[in-house]
Design a protein around this motif. Structure first.
Motif, PDB file in Angstrom:
ATOM      1  N   LEU A 123       0.828  -1.201   0.000  1.00 11.27           N
ATOM      2  CA  LEU A 123       0.000   0.000   0.000  1.00 11.27           C
ATOM      3  C   LEU A 123       0.866   1.258   0.000  1.00 11.27           C
ATOM      4  CD1 LEU A 123      -2.855  -1.031   2.454  1.00 11.27           C
ATOM      5  CD2 LEU A 123      -2.683  -1.347  -0.017  1.00 11.27           C
ATOM      6  N   ASP A 124       1.947   1.244   0.778  1.00 12.84           N
ATOM      7  CA  ASP A 124       2.854   2.393   0.776  1.00 12.84           C
ATOM      8  C   ASP A 124       3.491   2.584  -0.593  1.00 12.84           C
ATOM      9  OD1 ASP A 124       2.390   3.117   3.378  1.00 12.84           O
ATOM     10  OD2 ASP A 124       4.103   2.032   4.201  1.00 12.84           O
ATOM     11  N   ALA A 125       3.868   1.469  -1.239  1.00 16.15           N
ATOM     12  CA  ALA A 125       4.499   1.560  -2.554  1.00 16.15           C
ATOM     13  C   ALA A 125       3.530   2.101  -3.601  1.00 16.15           C
ATOM     14  CB  ALA A 125       5.024   0.185  -2.980  1.00 16.15           C
ATOM     15  N   ILE A 126       2.312   1.585  -3.602  1.00 15.67           N
ATOM     16  CA  ILE A 126       1.314   2.042  -4.571  1.00 15.67           C
ATOM     17  C   ILE A 126       0.966   3.508  -4.327  1.00 15.67           C
ATOM     18  CG2 ILE A 126      -1.089   1.752  -5.306  1.00 15.67           C
ATOM     19  CD1 ILE A 126      -0.733  -1.267  -4.708  1.00 15.67           C
ATOM     20  N   ALA A 127       0.788   3.863  -3.056  1.00 15.89           N
ATOM     21  CA  ALA A 127       0.474   5.256  -2.726  1.00 15.89           C
ATOM     22  C   ALA A 127       1.607   6.184  -3.141  1.00 15.89           C
ATOM     23  CB  ALA A 127       0.207   5.379  -1.225  1.00 15.89           C
ATOM     24  N   SER A 128       2.843   5.757  -2.961  1.00 15.10           N
ATOM     25  CA  SER A 128       3.998   6.576  -3.349  1.00 15.10           C
ATOM     26  C   SER A 128       3.971   6.876  -4.839  1.00 15.10           C
ATOM     27  CB  SER A 128       5.301   5.866  -2.974  1.00 15.10           C
ATOM     28  OG  SER A 128       5.399   5.681  -1.580  1.00 15.10           O
ATOM     29  N   CYS A 129       3.636   5.873  -5.632  1.00 18.75           N
ATOM     30  CA  CYS A 129       3.594   6.052  -7.094  1.00 18.75           C
ATOM     31  C   CYS A 129       2.509   7.047  -7.497  1.00 18.75           C
ATOM     32  CB  CYS A 129       3.359   4.715  -7.780  1.00 18.75           C
ATOM     33  SG  CYS A 129       4.722   3.539  -7.601  1.00 18.75           S
ATOM     34  N   PHE A 130       1.324   6.916  -6.921  1.00 19.94           N
ATOM     35  CA  PHE A 130       0.231   7.817  -7.286  1.00 19.94           C
ATOM     36  C   PHE A 130       0.485   9.229  -6.779  1.00 19.94           C
ATOM     37  CE2 PHE A 130      -2.598   3.889  -7.510  1.00 19.94           C
ATOM     38  CZ  PHE A 130      -2.544   3.855  -8.895  1.00 19.94           C
ATOM     39  N   ILE A 131       1.026   9.349  -5.570  1.00 23.91           N
ATOM     40  CA  ILE A 131       1.369  10.672  -5.050  1.00 23.91           C
ATOM     41  C   ILE A 131       2.434  11.317  -5.941  1.00 23.91           C
ATOM     42  CG2 ILE A 131       2.478  11.881  -3.126  1.00 23.91           C
ATOM     43  CD1 ILE A 131       1.130   9.845  -1.263  1.00 23.91           C
ATOM     44  N   GLY A 132       3.358  10.485  -6.444  1.00 30.84           N
ATOM     45  CA  GLY A 132       4.445  10.979  -7.283  1.00 30.84           C
ATOM     46  C   GLY A 132       4.065  11.256  -8.720  1.00 30.84           C
ATOM     47  N   GLY A 133       2.790  11.108  -9.064  1.00 31.21           N
ATOM     48  CA  GLY A 133       2.340  11.516 -10.395  1.00 31.21           C
ATOM     49  C   GLY A 133       1.976  10.400 -11.349  1.00 31.21           C
ATOM     50  N   ALA A 134       2.098   9.124 -10.932  1.00 28.74           N
ATOM     51  CA  ALA A 134       1.674   8.028 -11.808  1.00 28.74           C
ATOM     52  C   ALA A 134       0.160   8.071 -11.978  1.00 28.74           C
ATOM     53  CB  ALA A 134       2.105   6.681 -11.239  1.00 28.74           C
ATOM     54  N   SER A 135      -0.304   7.629 -13.140  1.00 26.59           N
ATOM     55  CA  SER A 135      -1.735   7.661 -13.426  1.00 26.59           C
ATOM     56  C   SER A 135      -2.350   6.297 -13.205  1.00 26.59           C
ATOM     57  CB  SER A 135      -1.982   8.098 -14.868  1.00 26.59           C
ATOM     58  OG  SER A 135      -3.358   7.963 -15.194  1.00 26.59           O
ATOM     59  N   SER A 136      -3.538   6.286 -12.634  1.00 27.78           N
ATOM     60  CA  SER A 136      -4.263   5.033 -12.416  1.00 27.78           C
ATOM     61  C   SER A 136      -4.695   4.401 -13.729  1.00 27.78           C
ATOM     62  CB  SER A 136      -5.489   5.293 -11.535  1.00 27.78           C
ATOM     63  OG  SER A 136      -6.333   6.279 -12.126  1.00 27.78           O
ATOM     64  N   ARG A 137      -4.605   5.149 -14.828  1.00 29.65           N
ATOM     65  CA  ARG A 137      -4.986   4.618 -16.138  1.00 29.65           C
ATOM     66  C   ARG A 137      -3.804   4.104 -16.936  1.00 29.65           C
ATOM     67  NH1 ARG A 137      -8.394  10.047 -16.692  1.00 29.65           N
ATOM     68  NH2 ARG A 137      -6.542  10.650 -15.519  1.00 29.65           N
ATOM     69  N   GLY A 138      -2.607   4.187 -16.360  1.00 26.17           N
ATOM     70  CA  GLY A 138      -1.423   3.668 -17.039  1.00 26.17           C
ATOM     71  C   GLY A 138      -0.826   4.688 -17.996  1.00 26.17           C
ATOM     72  N   GLY A 139       0.420   4.413 -18.422  1.00 25.35           N
ATOM     73  CA  GLY A 139       1.073   5.240 -19.422  1.00 25.35           C
ATOM     74  C   GLY A 139       1.781   6.464 -18.901  1.00 25.35           C
ATOM     75  N   VAL A 140       1.649   6.774 -17.614  1.00 28.51           N
ATOM     76  CA  VAL A 140       2.235   7.994 -17.042  1.00 28.51           C
ATOM     77  C   VAL A 140       2.892   7.657 -15.708  1.00 28.51           C
ATOM     78  CG1 VAL A 140       1.751  10.280 -16.091  1.00 28.51           C
ATOM     79  CG2 VAL A 140       0.579   9.520 -18.160  1.00 28.51           C
ATOM     80  N   GLY A 141       4.068   8.226 -15.489  1.00 24.39           N
ATOM     81  CA  GLY A 141       4.757   8.025 -14.212  1.00 24.39           C
ATOM     82  C   GLY A 141       6.255   8.156 -14.390  1.00 24.39           C
ATOM     83  N   THR A 142       6.953   8.473 -13.318  1.00 25.58           N
ATOM     84  CA  THR A 142       8.404   8.569 -13.336  1.00 25.58           C
ATOM     85  C   THR A 142       8.958   7.926 -12.074  1.00 25.58           C
ATOM     86  OG1 THR A 142       8.389  10.733 -12.229  1.00 25.58           O
ATOM     87  CG2 THR A 142       8.409  10.734 -14.648  1.00 25.58           C
ATOM     88  N   VAL A 143      10.199   7.457 -12.164  1.00 27.27           N
ATOM     89  CA  VAL A 143      10.839   6.842 -11.008  1.00 27.27           C
ATOM     90  C   VAL A 143      11.111   7.885  -9.938  1.00 27.27           C
ATOM     91  CG1 VAL A 143      12.797   5.465 -10.209  1.00 27.27           C
ATOM     92  CG2 VAL A 143      11.878   5.092 -12.495  1.00 27.27           C
ATOM     93  N   TYR A 144      11.624   9.055 -10.361  1.00 25.15           N
ATOM     94  CA  TYR A 144      11.926  10.075  -9.361  1.00 25.15           C
ATOM     95  C   TYR A 144      10.656  10.595  -8.705  1.00 25.15           C
ATOM     96  CZ  TYR A 144      10.982  13.315 -13.270  1.00 25.15           C
ATOM     97  OH  TYR A 144      10.407  13.983 -14.332  1.00 25.15           O
ATOM     98  N   GLY A 145       9.552  10.627  -9.445  1.00 23.92           N
ATOM     99  CA  GLY A 145       8.279  11.003  -8.843  1.00 23.92           C
ATOM    100  C   GLY A 145       7.840  10.005  -7.791  1.00 23.92           C
ATOM    101  N   ALA A 146       8.024   8.707  -8.085  1.00 25.85           N
ATOM    102  CA  ALA A 146       7.672   7.666  -7.115  1.00 25.85           C
ATOM    103  C   ALA A 146       8.515   7.785  -5.856  1.00 25.85           C
ATOM    104  CB  ALA A 146       7.842   6.286  -7.753  1.00 25.85           C
ATOM    105  N   LEU A 147       9.799   8.115  -6.013  1.00 20.36           N
ATOM    106  CA  LEU A 147      10.678   8.261  -4.848  1.00 20.36           C
ATOM    107  C   LEU A 147      10.306   9.498  -4.025  1.00 20.36           C
ATOM    108  CD1 LEU A 147      14.209   7.177  -6.103  1.00 20.36           C
ATOM    109  CD2 LEU A 147      12.549   5.891  -4.771  1.00 20.36           C
ATOM    110  N   ILE A 148       9.900  10.561  -4.697  1.00 18.35           N
ATOM    111  CA  ILE A 148       9.420  11.731  -3.961  1.00 18.35           C
ATOM    112  C   ILE A 148       8.151  11.370  -3.192  1.00 18.35           C
ATOM    113  CG2 ILE A 148       8.461  14.052  -4.193  1.00 18.35           C
ATOM    114  CD1 ILE A 148      10.340  14.494  -6.546  1.00 18.35           C
ATOM    115  N   GLY A 149       7.285  10.593  -3.831  1.00 20.28           N
ATOM    116  CA  GLY A 149       6.089  10.112  -3.138  1.00 20.28           C
ATOM    117  C   GLY A 149       6.447   9.258  -1.934  1.00 20.28           C
TER     118      GLY A 149
END
Length: 383
Positions: A312-338
């Motif tokens: 749950l923490d990992a998934i939340a980090s990705c969405f907080i960091g800008g990943a899209s629930s619809r796929g196709g969008v996201g960055t590694v550095y955004g996930a780490l910021i999340g």
């Protein structure tokens, strides 16, 4: 109203990372005030980053899963199982450290390939596959540990989670990282000019490098005020560099984004979508192995509850960091910021003695807000 929504979409799309960094500043200032400065001490900052490193490892793999349009709910259980195996190999069977580490990494990749095969080739929804893994891997962990904590004997393994870099080496590392980033920035600017593409004003690029230099100096100096850069933090930064390169500079990375954006068009273009998806899950398994080893090393023991709610923490980090629930969008550095935001909330609320149920409510609310912002901003359609 329509104009305001459009402006919000444009602002969030352009300044997403700056918004997240501002949120971190607000969170740190808030907890710093409430804890009378204890939250902002070098010691707590070091503990915060070590705590973030484990979630960051999971989020680094999870963001590729989400970009490809899938989900993995088994990562917390996989982390616990792999960490438990490492402890048993070390304490019960006395395997050499190298054998233990390589075995756990191989098992992590195997688990990822197993999940990926069911999703990509047998076409079972990833939600179901990972939910089954969540239950099965947690059961396996309880079985092999018999519900008890298994201590570590190898000091080499313990250093993976508790060690620090020598201060001199940390200073050298900071200089090397800045030099590498400056070189890449100059190379990118020169390449764009040679191909006749537009480039930002020189002062703007110099300003970015100056800001990066300030961050690196502050980062290294603060950690050196305690005991130096923690080994797990160094490992997470290396993962950030490698995975960002994969995402932005390789055909494999571009195909992951393409699959998440339009899987049918990607398939018709000749891309082996099934193989790519299976490899993405293998990367996730590798990150579970790293996180499992780090968790066990940090605790100096394999715990039957290790990795609980880690997914749950990992998934939340990705969405907080800008990943899209619809796929196709996201960055590694955004996930780490999340991940840093999640770890900051955990750390700050724990220091204030906030009850666990309130911590869960706060994190759940932030996850819901992050996905709502993604929906409102239309980030999922902009790639």
């Amino acid at each position: 109203m329509a104009t305001a929504t459009k402006n919000f979409k444009r602002f969030f799309s352009q300044y997403k990372i700056l918004t997240l960094l501002f949120a971190i500043v607000v969170i740190w200032t808030f907890f710093g005030q409430l804890t009378e400065g204890a939250f902002l001490t070098p010691r707590n900052f070091s503990n915060l980053l070590r705590q973030m490193a484990i979630t960051g490892m999971l989020a680094s793999g999870m963001v590729f899963i989400i970009i490809s349009g899938e989900i993995d709910l088994s990562v917390g259980a996989s982390l616990g199982l792999l960490g438990g195996i490492a402890a048993i190999m070390d304490y019960t069977y006395h395997f050499p450290m190298a054998v233990t580490v390589l075995t756990v990494i191989a098992l992590g990749i195997a688990i990822g390939l197993f999940n990926g095969y069911w999703v990509a080739y047998l076409r079972v929804p990833s939600f179901i596959v990972s939910l089954a893994g969540f239950l099965a891997f947690r059961g396996m962990l309880l079985g092999i540990t018999k519900g008890t904590t298994v201590p570590l004997e190898s000091q080499g393994l313990v250093l993976i989670g508790q060690g620090y870099l020598p201060i001199t080496f940390g200073n050298i590392l900071g200089v090397v990282v800045f030099g590498l980033l400056a070189f890449l920035a100059i190379k990118t600017r020169t390449g764009r000019m040679q191909h006749g593409l537009s480039v930002a004003p020189l002062w703007q690029d110099m300003g970015k490098l100056a800001a990066i230099a300030v961050v690196i100096v502050g980062f290294v100096y603060t950690l050196n005020q305690y005991e130096g850069i923690p080994v797990p933090v160094l490992a997470t930064l290396i993962i950030l560099g490698i995975f960002s390169f994969i995402a932005n500079k390789t055909v494999f990375g571009r195909r992951i984004y393409s699959i998440g954006s339009n899987v049918e068009a990607t398939r018709l273009s000749g891309v082996n979508v099934r193989f790519i998806k299976m490899m993405v899950f293998a990367m996730m398994g590798l990150m579970c192995a790293f996180a499992g080893l780090t968790t066990t090393a940090r605790l100096a023991a394999g715990s039957p509850s290790a990795g609980n709610l880690g997914e749950l923490d990992a998934i939340a980090s990705c969405f907080i960091g800008g990943a899209s629930s619809r796929g196709g969008v996201g960055t590694v550095y955004g996930a780490l910021i999340g991940a840093l935001i999640m770890a900051s909330l955990d750390n700050g609320m724990s220091m204030l003695g906030v009850d666990t149920f309130w911590q869960m409510i706060v994190k759940g609310s932030i996850l819901l807000l992050a996905v709502w912002v993604d929906v409102v901003s239309g980030a999922g359609s902009e790639r």
